[in-house]
Write a protein that holds these residues in place. Sequence first.
Motif, PDB file in Angstrom:
ATOM      1  N   CYS A   1      -2.232   2.054  13.863  1.00 26.61           N
ATOM      2  CA  CYS A   1      -3.309   3.016  13.591  1.00 26.61           C
ATOM      3  C   CYS A   1      -3.226   3.542  12.163  1.00 26.61           C
ATOM      4  O   CYS A   1      -4.234   3.609  11.461  1.00 26.61           O
ATOM      5  CB  CYS A   1      -3.230   4.164  14.593  1.00 26.61           C
ATOM      6  SG  CYS A   1      -4.380   5.515  14.245  1.00 26.61           S
ATOM      7  N   ASN A   2      -2.024   3.896  11.731  1.00 31.99           N
ATOM      8  CA  ASN A   2      -1.866   4.417  10.376  1.00 31.99           C
ATOM      9  C   ASN A   2      -2.257   3.379   9.338  1.00 31.99           C
ATOM     10  O   ASN A   2      -2.907   3.696   8.334  1.00 31.99           O
ATOM     11  CB  ASN A   2      -0.417   4.858  10.158  1.00 31.99           C
ATOM     12  CG  ASN A   2      -0.178   5.437   8.784  1.00 31.99           C
ATOM     13  OD1 ASN A   2       0.418   4.803   7.920  1.00 31.99           O
ATOM     14  ND2 ASN A   2      -0.648   6.646   8.555  1.00 31.99           N
ATOM     15  N   ASP A   3      -1.879   2.134   9.578  1.00 31.13           N
ATOM     16  CA  ASP A   3      -2.206   1.055   8.645  1.00 31.13           C
ATOM     17  C   ASP A   3      -3.723   0.876   8.544  1.00 31.13           C
ATOM     18  O   ASP A   3      -4.280   0.743   7.454  1.00 31.13           O
ATOM     19  CB  ASP A   3      -1.546  -0.236   9.121  1.00 31.13           C
ATOM     20  CG  ASP A   3      -1.616  -1.332   8.069  1.00 31.13           C
ATOM     21  OD1 ASP A   3      -1.491  -1.008   6.878  1.00 31.13           O
ATOM     22  OD2 ASP A   3      -1.810  -2.505   8.438  1.00 31.13           O
ATOM     23  N   ILE A   4      -4.388   0.894   9.705  1.00 33.37           N
ATOM     24  CA  ILE A   4      -5.847   0.698   9.734  1.00 33.37           C
ATOM     25  C   ILE A   4      -6.569   1.871   9.084  1.00 33.37           C
ATOM     26  O   ILE A   4      -7.441   1.698   8.223  1.00 33.37           O
ATOM     27  CB  ILE A   4      -6.341   0.501  11.181  1.00 33.37           C
ATOM     28  CG1 ILE A   4      -5.802  -0.822  11.744  1.00 33.37           C
ATOM     29  CG2 ILE A   4      -7.866   0.526  11.243  1.00 33.37           C
ATOM     30  CD1 ILE A   4      -6.086  -1.003  13.228  1.00 33.37           C
ATOM     31  N   MET A   5      -6.207   3.092   9.489  1.00 31.69           N
ATOM     32  CA  MET A   5      -6.924   4.268   9.000  1.00 31.69           C
ATOM     33  C   MET A   5      -6.659   4.515   7.512  1.00 31.69           C
ATOM     34  O   MET A   5      -7.564   4.924   6.780  1.00 31.69           O
ATOM     35  CB  MET A   5      -6.536   5.502   9.819  1.00 31.69           C
ATOM     36  CG  MET A   5      -6.879   5.406  11.297  1.00 31.69           C
ATOM     37  SD  MET A   5      -8.599   4.908  11.612  1.00 31.69           S
ATOM     38  CE  MET A   5      -9.502   6.290  10.899  1.00 31.69           C
ATOM     39  N   ALA A   6      -5.430   4.252   7.063  1.00 31.00           N
ATOM     40  CA  ALA A   6      -5.151   4.401   5.633  1.00 31.00           C
ATOM     41  C   ALA A   6      -5.976   3.390   4.835  1.00 31.00           C
ATOM     42  O   ALA A   6      -6.487   3.709   3.754  1.00 31.00           O
ATOM     43  CB  ALA A   6      -3.656   4.203   5.376  1.00 31.00           C
ATOM     44  N   TYR A   7      -6.120   2.182   5.379  1.00 32.88           N
ATOM     45  CA  TYR A   7      -6.925   1.162   4.698  1.00 32.88           C
ATOM     46  C   TYR A   7      -8.396   1.573   4.648  1.00 32.88           C
ATOM     47  O   TYR A   7      -9.049   1.462   3.606  1.00 32.88           O
ATOM     48  CB  TYR A   7      -6.773  -0.175   5.433  1.00 32.88           C
ATOM     49  CG  TYR A   7      -7.656  -1.270   4.890  1.00 32.88           C
ATOM     50  CD1 TYR A   7      -7.341  -1.914   3.695  1.00 32.88           C
ATOM     51  CD2 TYR A   7      -8.814  -1.660   5.554  1.00 32.88           C
ATOM     52  CE1 TYR A   7      -8.148  -2.920   3.188  1.00 32.88           C
ATOM     53  CE2 TYR A   7      -9.634  -2.660   5.063  1.00 32.88           C
ATOM     54  CZ  TYR A   7      -9.298  -3.298   3.878  1.00 32.88           C
ATOM     55  OH  TYR A   7     -10.113  -4.288   3.390  1.00 32.88           O
ATOM     56  N   LEU A   8      -8.926   2.090   5.769  1.00 31.16           N
ATOM     57  CA  LEU A   8     -10.332   2.479   5.819  1.00 31.16           C
ATOM     58  C   LEU A   8     -10.626   3.662   4.899  1.00 31.16           C
ATOM     59  O   LEU A   8     -11.602   3.654   4.140  1.00 31.16           O
ATOM     60  CB  LEU A   8     -10.738   2.816   7.260  1.00 31.16           C
ATOM     61  CG  LEU A   8     -10.782   1.641   8.245  1.00 31.16           C
ATOM     62  CD1 LEU A   8     -11.119   2.130   9.644  1.00 31.16           C
ATOM     63  CD2 LEU A   8     -11.796   0.593   7.784  1.00 31.16           C
ATOM     64  N   PHE A   9      -9.774   4.694   4.961  1.00 29.21           N
ATOM     65  CA  PHE A   9      -9.982   5.848   4.089  1.00 29.21           C
ATOM     66  C   PHE A   9      -9.846   5.450   2.620  1.00 29.21           C
ATOM     67  O   PHE A   9     -10.600   5.919   1.758  1.00 29.21           O
ATOM     68  CB  PHE A   9      -8.979   6.966   4.430  1.00 29.21           C
ATOM     69  CG  PHE A   9      -9.428   7.874   5.532  1.00 29.21           C
ATOM     70  CD1 PHE A   9     -10.194   8.995   5.264  1.00 29.21           C
ATOM     71  CD2 PHE A   9      -9.096   7.610   6.855  1.00 29.21           C
ATOM     72  CE1 PHE A   9     -10.619   9.846   6.283  1.00 29.21           C
ATOM     73  CE2 PHE A   9      -9.504   8.437   7.891  1.00 29.21           C
ATOM     74  CZ  PHE A   9     -10.273   9.564   7.609  1.00 29.21           C
TER      75      PHE A   9
ATOM     76  N   PHE B   1      -3.698   7.718   2.184  1.00 26.30           N
ATOM     77  CA  PHE B   1      -2.432   8.228   2.708  1.00 26.30           C
ATOM     78  C   PHE B   1      -2.658   9.482   3.552  1.00 26.30           C
ATOM     79  O   PHE B   1      -2.159   9.590   4.683  1.00 26.30           O
ATOM     80  CB  PHE B   1      -1.496   8.533   1.544  1.00 26.30           C
ATOM     81  CG  PHE B   1      -0.110   8.940   1.941  1.00 26.30           C
ATOM     82  CD1 PHE B   1       0.796   7.997   2.403  1.00 26.30           C
ATOM     83  CD2 PHE B   1       0.295  10.260   1.837  1.00 26.30           C
ATOM     84  CE1 PHE B   1       2.086   8.375   2.768  1.00 26.30           C
ATOM     85  CE2 PHE B   1       1.568  10.645   2.196  1.00 26.30           C
ATOM     86  CZ  PHE B   1       2.472   9.692   2.659  1.00 26.30           C
ATOM     87  N   ILE B   2      -3.444  10.413   3.040  1.00 27.70           N
ATOM     88  CA  ILE B   2      -3.686  11.676   3.757  1.00 27.70           C
ATOM     89  C   ILE B   2      -4.585  11.441   4.973  1.00 27.70           C
ATOM     90  O   ILE B   2      -4.335  11.965   6.067  1.00 27.70           O
ATOM     91  CB  ILE B   2      -4.308  12.716   2.804  1.00 27.70           C
ATOM     92  CG1 ILE B   2      -3.305  13.061   1.693  1.00 27.70           C
ATOM     93  CG2 ILE B   2      -4.723  13.976   3.555  1.00 27.70           C
ATOM     94  CD1 ILE B   2      -3.873  13.915   0.580  1.00 27.70           C
ATOM     95  N   GLY B   3      -5.653  10.656   4.778  1.00 31.02           N
ATOM     96  CA  GLY B   3      -6.536  10.362   5.903  1.00 31.02           C
ATOM     97  C   GLY B   3      -5.817   9.630   7.011  1.00 31.02           C
ATOM     98  O   GLY B   3      -6.030   9.905   8.207  1.00 31.02           O
ATOM     99  N   GLY B   4      -4.932   8.702   6.657  1.00 28.08           N
ATOM    100  CA  GLY B   4      -4.142   7.993   7.653  1.00 28.08           C
ATOM    101  C   GLY B   4      -3.214   8.914   8.411  1.00 28.08           C
ATOM    102  O   GLY B   4      -3.019   8.752   9.621  1.00 28.08           O
ATOM    103  N   PHE B   5      -2.641   9.913   7.724  1.00 27.80           N
ATOM    104  CA  PHE B   5      -1.725  10.846   8.377  1.00 27.80           C
ATOM    105  C   PHE B   5      -2.424  11.630   9.489  1.00 27.80           C
ATOM    106  O   PHE B   5      -1.969  11.639  10.638  1.00 27.80           O
ATOM    107  CB  PHE B   5      -1.138  11.804   7.338  1.00 27.80           C
ATOM    108  CG  PHE B   5      -0.443  12.995   7.936  1.00 27.80           C
ATOM    109  CD1 PHE B   5       0.755  12.853   8.592  1.00 27.80           C
ATOM    110  CD2 PHE B   5      -1.011  14.263   7.852  1.00 27.80           C
ATOM    111  CE1 PHE B   5       1.398  13.947   9.167  1.00 27.80           C
ATOM    112  CE2 PHE B   5      -0.389  15.367   8.409  1.00 27.80           C
ATOM    113  CZ  PHE B   5       0.826  15.205   9.065  1.00 27.80           C
ATOM    114  N   PHE B   6      -3.523  12.298   9.176  1.00 29.66           N
ATOM    115  CA  PHE B   6      -4.201  13.111  10.185  1.00 29.66           C
ATOM    116  C   PHE B   6      -4.757  12.249  11.317  1.00 29.66           C
ATOM    117  O   PHE B   6      -4.686  12.634  12.497  1.00 29.66           O
ATOM    118  CB  PHE B   6      -5.313  13.934   9.525  1.00 29.66           C
ATOM    119  CG  PHE B   6      -4.802  15.079   8.702  1.00 29.66           C
ATOM    120  CD1 PHE B   6      -4.260  16.201   9.303  1.00 29.66           C
ATOM    121  CD2 PHE B   6      -4.840  15.044   7.313  1.00 29.66           C
ATOM    122  CE1 PHE B   6      -3.768  17.270   8.550  1.00 29.66           C
ATOM    123  CE2 PHE B   6      -4.357  16.093   6.553  1.00 29.66           C
ATOM    124  CZ  PHE B   6      -3.819  17.215   7.171  1.00 29.66           C
ATOM    125  N   SER B   7      -5.291  11.100  10.988  1.00 30.62           N
ATOM    126  CA  SER B   7      -5.836  10.219  12.021  1.00 30.62           C
ATOM    127  C   SER B   7      -4.735   9.735  12.963  1.00 30.62           C
ATOM    128  O   SER B   7      -4.935   9.670  14.183  1.00 30.62           O
ATOM    129  CB  SER B   7      -6.522   9.012  11.379  1.00 30.62           C
ATOM    130  OG  SER B   7      -7.551   9.407  10.518  1.00 30.62           O
TER     131      SER B   7
END
Length: 480
Positions: free
Chosen positions: A269-277, A298-304
């Motif tokens: 999830c972190n890998d995907i969301m950090a890539y998308l953000f 990095f920040i968007g991936g953290f909260f997601s």
Amino acid sequence: MSSNDHSCSYFSRLNYNIGNCEETKCCDRLEEHCAIPKQAKGLDAFSSCVQQETDGEDRIGLTGEGDRDSKPDTDTPEVPPPGERTPKCLNKALGGLSSRWKNWWIRGILTLTMITGFFLIISLGPFMLILVVMGIQIKCFQEIITIGYRVYHSYDLPWFRTLSWYFLICVNYFFYGETVADYFGALVQREEPLQFLVRYHRFISFALYLAGFCMFVLSLVKKHYRLQFYMFAWTHVTLLIVVTQSHLVIQNLFEGMIWFIVPISIVICNDIMAYLFGFFFGRTPLIKLSPKKTWEGFIGGFFSTVVFGYIFAYLLAQYKYFVCPVEYNSETNSFAVECDPSELFVMQEYTLPSVMQTVLRLKTMNLYPFQIHSIALSTFASLIGPFGGFFASGFKRAFKIKDFADTIPGHGGIVDRFDCQYLMATFVHVYITSFIRGPNPSKVLQQLLVLQPEQQLSIFNTLKYHLKERGMIPKAVEGQ
């Protein structure tokens, strides 16, 4: 004194001992090594050549003739880039897009395919997951060792790949033998050959390693001592990173599939969301090792990831299939996941801090204790986990390669996808042993079953005595 005499004096002052030769012979030897006529070049050329000589192996204190016929160790060849393995149908369908959006779609489609395959494998049970972990481990090892072989293949190092795979077999034999002894005691007790292997497991493992060690020493070639030791270290560091972490992944699995699935899922999830953000909002570079990584991603991936981990933990904590420790059932010769869930997976009521009461307008909240732990796991996966990827990026930059392999179109090799997973597996194992688990009763029982009958009886009497002292055995039982 002539310039040639100066050259020999300079050569002698550097204490460069070539077979304890005389001064005039040193000049002749230097001319032969540098392929420069001493009459033509004089002191400067010879001094430069001597400096090159002293920058080689002998600068670390080695004496003797040296490796004059070997290639310079500093000339590390570049690794050839992997070929394009994107399916033709995808290339054709996405042909009209820019390279940026084409890569986005390829990564997205392959990511969804891998996630689907991951959950399909989960449905097949723990044994299949163990096999998959072993397969990924072998593939990761192959990718890293192949880079080493490509870098140094021109030196034709003897037995490099053979010994690398031999050491992989030895280390796996050790780790999986330990797992059999810990979790398959009933099976070991039933099979006499297994009893012998378990009893002398560590001695056999050490003997196998020693055989490989001696083979390495016997394979040393005078021209390539330093390179061979480089590759010996290369193999062992790869084993430490890949095989040890894979063993910890399997150890986590035996604690309950939830300890395997949740950590892997939150890293994904972190890998995907950090890539998308980063793809849509990224503007600020995060780290030089990975220029495409941004603070926004990095920040968007953290909260997601924290939100996803909290919700996903809630969903899985409701099912015994995920929360029960994985145990081997000797009667059915299969893995069992039946138990009474521990307190971690029983809904409890918590009083919220005053700040959260004001924001949420709630005084209490019902949740599983494991959800609280999932926040810690998600935080690590988001803040520290990416450093596994940064480490891999630095490694690739050192050898001027884009990806470890071309196994997965749009993603690279297996190592490219699991660089953060191995770091996460170690953290989960340490977290479980530090904050979650005391002694594992199932594991202790399996170990007791392997003991000799007189040892088992001694432990039984000792345990009975302590239970009497604590008043935990009823009098009717005590009098028997």
